[in-house]
Design an enzyme around this catalytic site. Structure first.
Site, PDB file in Angstrom:
ATOM      1  N   HIS A 267       3.252  -8.671 -13.126  1.00 51.56           N
ATOM      2  CA  HIS A 267       3.773  -7.725 -12.150  1.00 51.56           C
ATOM      3  C   HIS A 267       4.473  -8.202 -11.141  1.00 51.56           C
ATOM      4  CE1 HIS A 267       2.829  -4.495  -9.217  1.00 51.56           C
ATOM      5  NE2 HIS A 267       3.142  -5.099  -8.160  1.00 51.56           N
ATOM      6  N   HIS A 480      -8.364   9.966  21.985  1.00 47.16           N
ATOM      7  CA  HIS A 480      -7.275  10.973  21.918  1.00 47.16           C
ATOM      8  C   HIS A 480      -6.116  10.654  22.878  1.00 47.16           C
ATOM      9  CE1 HIS A 480      -9.630  13.361  19.308  1.00 47.16           C
ATOM     10  NE2 HIS A 480      -8.879  14.050  19.086  1.00 47.16           N
TER      11      HIS A 480
END
Lengths: 673, 673
Positions: A267, A480
């Site tokens: 790989h 948030h």
């Protein structure tokens, strides 16, 4: 195909395999296995499936190819070279992964013609392609006319198991299926191998079924060396025009390498000199010769690479007729595709007066008004939000939505898929002529940083709109409320972050963003109302383009400089008055963009922040990191280095020290008062 | 269920709906619609499905509940209150979303007993639950014995369409299906409404089919008000022990609100006072009374909330017997669950000598050696990588993998799913006793910032291991070379970032990380070899715990202070010698962690960076942002404020100015030489 041709084709495919093995070996670094397994797939793409002209890599109606599995880049470099792209030579391939070469370790947009998008971080190529498919469809909707299919190109990609494991591709696939982007054709390299071993150790979901669930057209091929089957599947995918296509192809990594085939060892590391020789012997190549391309192979691919010349010639003819028939449309397209904007668009920018806005204006609202004011003048300004349009105020009110039944709409419902939105915006920005924007709360920029970074690397110009830009978001609370997001965005190279102080600066921020050319622009807006800065009393908002400017000065050499961005500018405006009443002269500086200011010349910088005035206070409802540079050792900041609170905004601001009194107090403290 | 009970149940469900409407109305902010539609689901969970004892919210074998749709938090607050959690009162509910209240705008772990995880950013609760399920399974594998099922709790969650659109949940779902986490039971609130309108504008994939493709057990319920059907589905999900369960439930947002039901208007804004009255009237409540709970309803839920008391008593008895039978195991568990570490583990930490390591040691390698050295002593230290274990060197060589057929393994193959890995690590860290780590390249921290931030907010301590930490990564190039990542991580509140300078500092970095308690620790390691710093000649690596320390001083008051982190420390070590030869006295400071240094007292800080030595040079192969604070106005940096290059590492370092000569040159320039 006659026997001779068959032999050339097989030799060609094997040539790509050997070139990949050679280049990785010479670089002593890279990924040989995937190009070796993908060579047949690449062969079909570059010799028959894709419509392109190697000699004219920027032809607007070419099919786009994306190597989402960017680590397999030797595949793309090999085919670009073989098919005759003039931007790449065998010397470039020999320079694979070397300093300043075109053949970087992953494909880089701008380094080499034929690379349509920078890939490498897995999942991104896949998701960028969805944006490119959107771009094509919008161009087609706007510019194609009956008998004039000016834009009918397709988006091809090769993606890996890694691409399909990443969440961003899941989001993008769901979006593409929803939008019925039938111009997408993706090949999935199902090689069963990842870095840690067999993919079965981490990934045994039913990919085909998952993509069917998204609404894709799925085909499964058992043999990645079966060229005829690949060709057939690609034709079927082309025939499918309302669903995106996924072709799952079983391949064998490092095909042709007797000891490394189907192993993770092939790989991400060179095969080894001995193994490369075995590969060559297996394919009937001279084991002692590297970077070999037989003449007939080169000729074969050169011919394949110029197949598209006649397509392009026909297209040029069609385009000329279209241009004659629709001169205004053609002028519009050519202006925008060149990266310019139509005359007069700037006249549409709104301006705001204090008297008309006694309660102030949220900059998100001013942004929405600006967008709507310029929408008619900029017909390829398209965008939307990640399910927050009513909150981000980004809806183009006169225009329909871009949805599965209307690819000419201008408002996008990206869904709650911020990451895919970011990648799609990049893909749209890579479509010359399109000006894309996408919006969410500033907090959720965190979900989309990988595509923001890629935009910065590519120096393309998507517009990222972030509202609810601070603790001023209020009751939604800690999770948030952005704290560190401004700093975390500013630190990205090539980015431009703009946080305007009021409605007029907001309109100017859009102007600067739309005129910006090299790199993404991040526009940061408030949820809450901000006072309009009196344009008769203070410096003009048009100064925003300089990044920082003196809003109002002290009567003499200032005792202190107060600087702020966005919603905090109002605090320093008021503090200046209070300080003046106490006999302290403060200069106030609106500082909407560090990056724009950094671009100014030394004289201008000195005029705003003179070296001899070092008592400076920066006020920003965000992290302090980076401000030290501007306030100097003798300055201070009012910033936020902790997480927020869930409460009404005014209470949080007070709790965190964002009051006029605190600004005055801190400014005086700097002066020892 | 008799008629009377049925009436109480229905009144109870409606009470939750009305409480949600009331609380949002009073706060004038929040999300009323979802708790109203989810109330029946919540009812079944808190009254029959889940095993818990409201009076003992930390009982280790309680079922865990996650409100992945965190905006619906009034649902959870209401049921926690009604079932008798002592940490929440009606006054708390009346303080919904107010400053310093327990009832924040989204559920916050630590603010209120019964909240198992902070949620709000969509997708995170879903993915954190996968980590919690892993945690349960590992505890069970290690500590359960025949006849002693000490840990057999389940992970419940309610998630929304938004959760399922987010890529992180897709990654986590694929992982959970792969791992056969049969202890997961998730309810999907299929309400067809998102902020922009009907979910069909962005989301019409076949969710059930997708989850089947992941290997989940999927049930579909047509009516979210059908309590019996929900109960039945939950029982079936419990019976399914090898596949995670998803129960898709069709609900109607704002059920009971005559004018807002099934509309986006009920998602993120109060219903309005008049509409709240209509809701109450429709449910037979007095429209003029707010925050009303009938006595029989409260009694009913209190009884339901204490059902688990007998389960807990039985468990306590079982636990006592288990502890008697397996005293060593019990001691181990109790030590680790209390956040402490077994005696003597530190003795296992490796040390490195220059003579034994003439070529130096990559800090990733030293990290791998450290991990393996301490693995036996820390049996709940478990972790893995996002398909990069051979590169990140994070494999625990003596131990098997945690996989679908072995939930007692210690090596995790998270797949190429960095974002889900981050969230899973948090869920594992929320499992008392477990010490999780997860690894990837530093670049890919960008894919996992939302869970890193949540870990920081929750002050939990997952260990994030990032290797390939700079341009020193080499040939993989621009897309893989971190530049701004160190700064972007450091700016997160409550985080601790450590970038050790050599193998000995690496072992110490693991020590500090494992002893750290409040917040995530980020460990940053090199790909390339680094010289071992001579522990006889320079200050001891144990000083790493102070964040910055004097490696070696000048003979007199230093002319200049050179500071560096990680791989760049070697440059200042060598530069010090060269400067000395030129008669310049340099103090050299190893500065592995800004955050650890910030925690030191003023005297120590002054001892390292005296105010009167202001000629300072910082050397770090990362962005300059933030360094100004440490180098002062009179200092300079050798840093990287542009993207990288694809080339061998040594060439890139030289290209970017990371050479001893350049350090010397810059240091002399500061001194005007």
């Amino acid at each position: 195909m006659d026997t001779k041709t068959q032999e050339i084709v097989q030799a060609g495919i094997n040539t790509v395999r050997v070139l990949a093995a050679d280049a990785v070996q010479k670089a002593n670094s890279g990924h040989p296995g995937t190009p070796m397994s993908l060579a047949p797939m690449g062969h079909v793409l570059w010799t028959s499936a894709m419509r392109y002209n190697a000699k004219s890599p920027h032809w607007p109606n070419r099919d786009r190819f994306i190597l989402s599995a960017g680590h397999a880049c030797m595949l793309q470099y090999a085919y670009l070279y073989l098919t005759g792209y003039e931007d790449i030579t065998m010397d470039d391939i020999k320079q694979f992964r070397q300093l300043h070469s075109k053949t970087a370790g992953h494909p880089e947009y701008g380094l080499l013609a034929g690379i349509e998008v920078t890939t490498g971080p897995l999942g991104q190529g896949f998701a960028h392609g969805v944006g490119m498919a959107i771009g094509q469809q919008y161009l087609a909707s706007r510019y194609n006319k009956p008998g004039y299919d000016i834009f009918d190109y397709r988006i091809y990609a090769i993606c890996s198991d890694g691409d399909l494991m990443e969440g961003v591709s899941a989001e993008a696939a769901s979006l593409a299926g929803h939008l019925k982007l039938g111009n997408i054709i993706y090949l999935y390299d199902d090689n069963h191998i990842s870095i840690e071993g067999d993919t079965a150790i981490a990934f045994n979901e039913d990919v085909a079924k998952r993509f069917e669930a998204y609404g894709w057209h799925v085909q499964v091929l058992p043999d990645g060396n079966d060229i005829a089957a690949i060709q057939d599947a690609l034709e079927k995918a082309k025939a499918e025009t309302t669903r995106p296509s996924l072709i799952k192809v079983r391949t064998h990594i490092a095909y042709g390498s007797p000891n490394k085939v189907d192993t993770a060892g092939a790989h991400g590391a060179p095969l080894g000199a001995d193994e490369v020789k075995l590969v060559k012997q297996g394919f009937g190549f001279d084991p002692e010769v590297s970077f070999y391309v037989a003449d007939d192979v080169l000729q074969y691919y050169h011919e394949a690479g110029s197949r598209g010349a006649k397509d392009e010639a026909a297209w040029n003819e069609l385009y000329a007729k279209w241009k004659a028939a629709f001169p205004d449309l053609a002028k519009e397209y050519e202006t925008l595709a060149a990266g310019n904007l139509p005359d007069g668009w700037k006249d549409k920018l709104p301006t705001y007066k204090v008297a008309d806005n006694p309660k102030g204006v949220a900059t998100r609202k001013a942004s929405g008004e600006t967008l709507n004011a310029i929408a008619d003048a900029l017909p390829t300004l398209i965008g939307g939000s990640a399910d927050l349009a009513p909150s981000t105020d980004t809806n183009l009110k006169k225009y329909p939505s871009f949805n599965f039944d209307n690819h000419g709409g201008r408002n996008f419902h990206f869904g709650i898929r911020e990451h895919a939105m970011g990648a799609a915006l990049n893909g749209m920005a890579l479509t010359k002529g399109i000006i894309p924007f996408g919006a969410t709360f500033l907090m959720f920029s965190e979900y989309m940083r990988p595509p923001i970074r890629l935009a910065a690397i590519m120096k393309i110009r998507p517009l990222f709109v972030y509202t609810h830009d601070s603790i001023g978001l209020g009751e939604d609370g800690t999770t948030h409320q952005p704290i560190e997001q401004l700093a975390a965005l500013r630190v990205i190279p090539n980015i431009t972050v703009i946080r305007p102080a009021d409605a007029n600066e907001t309109a100017q921020a859009w102007r600067v963003a739309l005129e910006h050319k090299d790199g993404p622009v991040v526009l940061v807006f408030t949820r809450q109302n901000l006072a309009v800065i009196d344009q008769d009393k203070y410096a003009k908002a048009t100064n925003l383009e300089k990044g920082a400017y003196i809003l109002a000065d002290a009567d003499k050499t200032p005792d202190v400089i107060l600087m702020a961005t966005g919603s905090e500018v109002d605090l320093i405006v008021k503090a200046q008055e209070k300080l003046k009443a106490e006999g302290i002269g403060a200069r106030i500086v609106s500082f909407p963009s560090w990056e724009l200011f950094e671009k100014q010349d030394a004289a201008y910088k000195e005029s705003v922040f003179p070296k001899n005035v070092r008592k400076r206070l920066a006020v920003e409802a965000g992290a302090s990191m980076g401000w030290h540079k501007w306030v100097t050792d003798e300055g201070d900041t009012i910033t936020v280095d902790r997480f927020g609170e869930s409460a009404p905004a005014e209470q949080i601001f007070a709790e965190f020290g964002f009051t006029v009194d605190n600004v005055v107090k801190k400014a005086k403290a700097l002066l020892g008062k």
